[in-house]
Design a protein around this motif. Structure first.
Motif, PDB file in Angstrom:
ATOM      1  N   LEU A 154     -15.216   2.606  -7.910  1.00  0.00           N
ATOM      2  CA  LEU A 154     -15.655   1.240  -7.666  1.00  0.00           C
ATOM      3  C   LEU A 154     -16.743   1.147  -6.610  1.00  0.00           C
ATOM      4  O   LEU A 154     -16.747   1.890  -5.637  1.00  0.00           O
ATOM      5  CB  LEU A 154     -14.466   0.370  -7.230  1.00  0.00           C
ATOM      6  CG  LEU A 154     -13.390   0.119  -8.280  1.00  0.00           C
ATOM      7  CD1 LEU A 154     -12.311  -0.787  -7.707  1.00  0.00           C
ATOM      8  CD2 LEU A 154     -13.974  -0.482  -9.557  1.00  0.00           C
ATOM      9  N   CYS A 155     -17.635   0.215  -6.822  1.00  0.00           N
ATOM     10  CA  CYS A 155     -18.625  -0.170  -5.817  1.00  0.00           C
ATOM     11  C   CYS A 155     -17.881  -1.016  -4.772  1.00  0.00           C
ATOM     12  O   CYS A 155     -16.802  -1.542  -5.055  1.00  0.00           O
ATOM     13  CB  CYS A 155     -19.718  -1.005  -6.493  1.00  0.00           C
ATOM     14  SG  CYS A 155     -20.953  -1.684  -5.368  1.00  0.00           S
ATOM     15  N   ALA A 156     -18.453  -1.158  -3.585  1.00  0.00           N
ATOM     16  CA  ALA A 156     -17.804  -1.963  -2.545  1.00  0.00           C
ATOM     17  C   ALA A 156     -17.631  -3.424  -2.975  1.00  0.00           C
ATOM     18  O   ALA A 156     -16.784  -4.139  -2.458  1.00  0.00           O
ATOM     19  CB  ALA A 156     -18.614  -1.887  -1.260  1.00  0.00           C
ATOM     20  N   CYS A 157     -18.435  -3.875  -3.956  1.00  0.00           N
ATOM     21  CA  CYS A 157     -18.332  -5.266  -4.419  1.00  0.00           C
ATOM     22  C   CYS A 157     -17.239  -5.433  -5.465  1.00  0.00           C
ATOM     23  O   CYS A 157     -16.922  -6.545  -5.855  1.00  0.00           O
ATOM     24  CB  CYS A 157     -19.671  -5.721  -5.002  1.00  0.00           C
ATOM     25  SG  CYS A 157     -20.007  -5.026  -6.635  1.00  0.00           S
ATOM     26  N   GLY A 158     -16.666  -4.305  -5.919  1.00  0.00           N
ATOM     27  CA  GLY A 158     -15.574  -4.390  -6.879  1.00  0.00           C
ATOM     28  C   GLY A 158     -15.966  -4.036  -8.300  1.00  0.00           C
ATOM     29  O   GLY A 158     -15.113  -3.815  -9.152  1.00  0.00           O
ATOM     30  N   ARG A 159     -17.279  -3.986  -8.574  1.00  0.00           N
ATOM     31  CA  ARG A 159     -17.711  -3.595  -9.916  1.00  0.00           C
ATOM     32  C   ARG A 159     -17.655  -2.077 -10.040  1.00  0.00           C
ATOM     33  O   ARG A 159     -17.510  -1.362  -9.048  1.00  0.00           O
ATOM     34  CB  ARG A 159     -19.145  -4.069 -10.173  1.00  0.00           C
ATOM     35  CG  ARG A 159     -19.298  -5.583 -10.189  1.00  0.00           C
ATOM     36  CD  ARG A 159     -20.731  -5.976 -10.533  1.00  0.00           C
ATOM     37  NE  ARG A 159     -20.905  -7.415 -10.390  1.00  0.00           N
ATOM     38  CZ  ARG A 159     -21.251  -8.006  -9.256  1.00  0.00           C
ATOM     39  NH1 ARG A 159     -21.471  -7.296  -8.175  1.00  0.00           N
ATOM     40  NH2 ARG A 159     -21.377  -9.319  -9.194  1.00  0.00           N
ATOM     41  N   VAL A 160     -17.802  -1.584 -11.279  1.00  0.00           N
ATOM     42  CA  VAL A 160     -17.805  -0.135 -11.487  1.00  0.00           C
ATOM     43  C   VAL A 160     -19.103   0.450 -10.933  1.00  0.00           C
ATOM     44  O   VAL A 160     -20.191  -0.046 -11.224  1.00  0.00           O
ATOM     45  CB  VAL A 160     -17.675   0.194 -12.994  1.00  0.00           C
ATOM     46  CG1 VAL A 160     -17.848   1.692 -13.223  1.00  0.00           C
ATOM     47  CG2 VAL A 160     -16.315  -0.270 -13.509  1.00  0.00           C
ATOM     48  N   MET A 190     -22.582   3.047  -5.907  1.00  0.00           N
ATOM     49  CA  MET A 190     -22.584   1.591  -6.017  1.00  0.00           C
ATOM     50  C   MET A 190     -22.982   1.160  -7.437  1.00  0.00           C
ATOM     51  O   MET A 190     -23.466   1.971  -8.224  1.00  0.00           O
ATOM     52  CB  MET A 190     -23.536   0.970  -4.991  1.00  0.00           C
ATOM     53  CG  MET A 190     -24.964   1.444  -5.053  1.00  0.00           C
ATOM     54  SD  MET A 190     -26.027   0.563  -3.854  1.00  0.00           S
ATOM     55  CE  MET A 190     -25.363   1.141  -2.304  1.00  0.00           C
ATOM     56  N   CYS A 191     -22.770  -0.117  -7.726  1.00  0.00           N
ATOM     57  CA  CYS A 191     -23.159  -0.624  -9.033  1.00  0.00           C
ATOM     58  C   CYS A 191     -24.672  -0.842  -9.041  1.00  0.00           C
ATOM     59  O   CYS A 191     -25.308  -0.905  -7.983  1.00  0.00           O
ATOM     60  CB  CYS A 191     -22.410  -1.907  -9.365  1.00  0.00           C
ATOM     61  SG  CYS A 191     -22.911  -3.318  -8.381  1.00  0.00           S
ATOM     62  N   TYR A 192     -25.217  -0.970 -10.215  1.00  0.00           N
ATOM     63  CA  TYR A 192     -26.674  -1.110 -10.324  1.00  0.00           C
ATOM     64  C   TYR A 192     -27.146  -2.422  -9.707  1.00  0.00           C
ATOM     65  O   TYR A 192     -28.224  -2.512  -9.144  1.00  0.00           O
ATOM     66  CB  TYR A 192     -27.090  -1.016 -11.795  1.00  0.00           C
ATOM     67  CG  TYR A 192     -28.583  -0.908 -11.984  1.00  0.00           C
ATOM     68  CD1 TYR A 192     -29.290   0.185 -11.497  1.00  0.00           C
ATOM     69  CD2 TYR A 192     -29.295  -1.912 -12.632  1.00  0.00           C
ATOM     70  CE1 TYR A 192     -30.659   0.287 -11.654  1.00  0.00           C
ATOM     71  CE2 TYR A 192     -30.673  -1.824 -12.795  1.00  0.00           C
ATOM     72  CZ  TYR A 192     -31.344  -0.721 -12.309  1.00  0.00           C
ATOM     73  OH  TYR A 192     -32.701  -0.629 -12.460  1.00  0.00           O
ATOM     74  N   ARG A 193     -26.297  -3.443  -9.796  1.00  0.00           N
ATOM     75  CA  ARG A 193     -26.670  -4.743  -9.240  1.00  0.00           C
ATOM     76  C   ARG A 193     -26.870  -4.654  -7.719  1.00  0.00           C
ATOM     77  O   ARG A 193     -27.870  -5.128  -7.192  1.00  0.00           O
ATOM     78  CB  ARG A 193     -25.560  -5.739  -9.570  1.00  0.00           C
ATOM     79  CG  ARG A 193     -25.867  -7.131  -9.135  1.00  0.00           C
ATOM     80  CD  ARG A 193     -24.864  -8.086  -9.729  1.00  0.00           C
ATOM     81  NE  ARG A 193     -24.890  -9.368  -9.054  1.00  0.00           N
ATOM     82  CZ  ARG A 193     -24.222 -10.422  -9.468  1.00  0.00           C
ATOM     83  NH1 ARG A 193     -23.482 -10.341 -10.536  1.00  0.00           N
ATOM     84  NH2 ARG A 193     -24.282 -11.551  -8.811  1.00  0.00           N
ATOM     85  N   CYS A 194     -25.910  -3.996  -7.018  1.00  0.00           N
ATOM     86  CA  CYS A 194     -26.045  -3.844  -5.569  1.00  0.00           C
ATOM     87  C   CYS A 194     -27.215  -2.925  -5.240  1.00  0.00           C
ATOM     88  O   CYS A 194     -27.921  -3.131  -4.254  1.00  0.00           O
ATOM     89  CB  CYS A 194     -24.751  -3.302  -4.965  1.00  0.00           C
ATOM     90  SG  CYS A 194     -23.418  -4.515  -4.962  1.00  0.00           S
ATOM     91  N   TYR A 195     -27.424  -1.912  -6.084  1.00  0.00           N
ATOM     92  CA  TYR A 195     -28.550  -1.002  -5.871  1.00  0.00           C
ATOM     93  C   TYR A 195     -29.865  -1.766  -5.947  1.00  0.00           C
ATOM     94  O   TYR A 195     -30.757  -1.605  -5.119  1.00  0.00           O
ATOM     95  CB  TYR A 195     -28.491   0.095  -6.933  1.00  0.00           C
ATOM     96  CG  TYR A 195     -29.665   1.048  -6.929  1.00  0.00           C
ATOM     97  CD1 TYR A 195     -29.727   2.102  -6.030  1.00  0.00           C
ATOM     98  CD2 TYR A 195     -30.699   0.893  -7.845  1.00  0.00           C
ATOM     99  CE1 TYR A 195     -30.795   2.981  -6.030  1.00  0.00           C
ATOM    100  CE2 TYR A 195     -31.775   1.767  -7.855  1.00  0.00           C
ATOM    101  CZ  TYR A 195     -31.814   2.804  -6.949  1.00  0.00           C
ATOM    102  OH  TYR A 195     -32.885   3.666  -6.968  1.00  0.00           O
ATOM    103  N   THR A 203     -23.942  -3.665   4.879  1.00  0.00           N
ATOM    104  CA  THR A 203     -24.287  -5.071   4.655  1.00  0.00           C
ATOM    105  C   THR A 203     -23.662  -5.627   3.390  1.00  0.00           C
ATOM    106  O   THR A 203     -24.065  -6.666   2.910  1.00  0.00           O
ATOM    107  CB  THR A 203     -25.821  -5.222   4.538  1.00  0.00           C
ATOM    108  OG1 THR A 203     -26.275  -4.372   3.493  1.00  0.00           O
ATOM    109  CG2 THR A 203     -26.506  -4.855   5.832  1.00  0.00           C
ATOM    110  N   HIS A 204     -22.667  -4.902   2.865  1.00  0.00           N
ATOM    111  CA  HIS A 204     -22.095  -5.332   1.597  1.00  0.00           C
ATOM    112  C   HIS A 204     -21.389  -6.676   1.696  1.00  0.00           C
ATOM    113  O   HIS A 204     -20.483  -6.849   2.489  1.00  0.00           O
ATOM    114  CB  HIS A 204     -21.087  -4.282   1.110  1.00  0.00           C
ATOM    115  CG  HIS A 204     -21.494  -3.705  -0.185  1.00  0.00           C
ATOM    116  ND1 HIS A 204     -21.919  -2.417  -0.305  1.00  0.00           N
ATOM    117  CD2 HIS A 204     -21.585  -4.260  -1.398  1.00  0.00           C
ATOM    118  CE1 HIS A 204     -22.239  -2.187  -1.555  1.00  0.00           C
ATOM    119  NE2 HIS A 204     -22.052  -3.291  -2.240  1.00  0.00           N
ATOM    120  N   GLY A 205     -21.831  -7.604   0.894  1.00  0.00           N
ATOM    121  CA  GLY A 205     -21.173  -8.900   0.894  1.00  0.00           C
ATOM    122  C   GLY A 205     -20.668  -9.281  -0.478  1.00  0.00           C
ATOM    123  O   GLY A 205     -19.939 -10.234  -0.627  1.00  0.00           O
TER     124      GLY A 205
HETATM  125 ZN   LIG Z   1     -21.770  -3.557  -6.330  1.00  0.00          ZN
END
Ligand SMILES: [Zn+2]
Length: 206
Positions: A154-160, A190-195, A203-205
């Motif tokens: 999981l990414c820190a945001c919860g997505r794969v 991390m997920c591609y969106r956060c990337y 700074t993960h929110g």
């Molecule tokens: Zn993410």
């Protein structure tokens, strides 16, 4: 040896051994799974060859180590090593390869030939680099493997998580040399969106 191989085919409900690629981001327990798989086959009496590309020198190039403490010596595969030839002299019942993304395309083809003719081959590795591009070894594995298995983290945001971001001074790097082996402080899955948003762990929110 032949009886063992036949038993593996029979156990897996198949007529032929095959090439499997388990892929996932960094810290998705790939090395631990590779070592557990080796142990499981050995427990049943099969001989298992453990291989690891020598380009990865974190452990002297001759060990596979997992973060949870498992480790085992491995054959360090040289960048131009002929794996068909190696297997002729080391006819294990099963082959397990860690960090398979660092194999060359030709070495993946050699493992495919081993899997077709003699022994099942289980490869573990990253799919893509920090620029989100496939490694050459992984590309060939996606092209040739009989079975592809994604190991999710999981990414820190919860997505794969699907990207191995390279972090320097809290920022994501998108360019640079591909093969630069580092620890957790330099890479973050991390997920591609956060990337795309350019978020690092600090700074993960979401
Ligand atoms: Zn993410």
């Amino acid at each position: 040896m032949c009886i063992f191989r036949y038993k593996i085919r029979e156990e897996r409900g198949e007529t032929m051994p095959k090439l499997t690629f388990f892929y996932g981001v960094m810290n998705s327990s790939k090395s631990a799974r590779a070592l557990i798989q080796k142990f499981s086959f050995e427990e049943k009496g099969f001989s298992v060859g453990l291989l690891k590309p020598a380009v990865d020198t974190r452990d002297g190039g001759e060990w596979v180590r997992s973060r949870i403490g498992l480790c085992s010596p491995a054959h360090p595969v040289a960048p131009d090593e002929d794996l068909n030839r190696w297997y002729l002299h080391h006819p294990f019942d099963v082959l397990v390869v860690d960090e398979a993304q660092f194999l060359s395309g030709r070495q993946v083809e050699a493992l495919y030939e081993v899997a077709c003719a003699s022994a099942p081959v289980f490869c573990y590795g990253l799919a893509s680099d920090f620029r989100t591009r496939l490694f050459p070894g992984s590309r060939r594995l996606f092209e040739l493997a009989d079975e592809l298995v994604r190991i999710e983290a999981l990414c820190a945001c919860g997505r794969v998580a699907q990207v191995n971001a390279r972090i320097e001074n809290g920022k994501i790097l998108r360019e640079g040399s591909r093969v630069e082996i580092g620890g957790n402080e330099r890479y973050q899955s991390m997920c591609y969106r956060c990337y795309r948003r350019g978020l690092s762990g600090q700074t993960h929110g979401g």
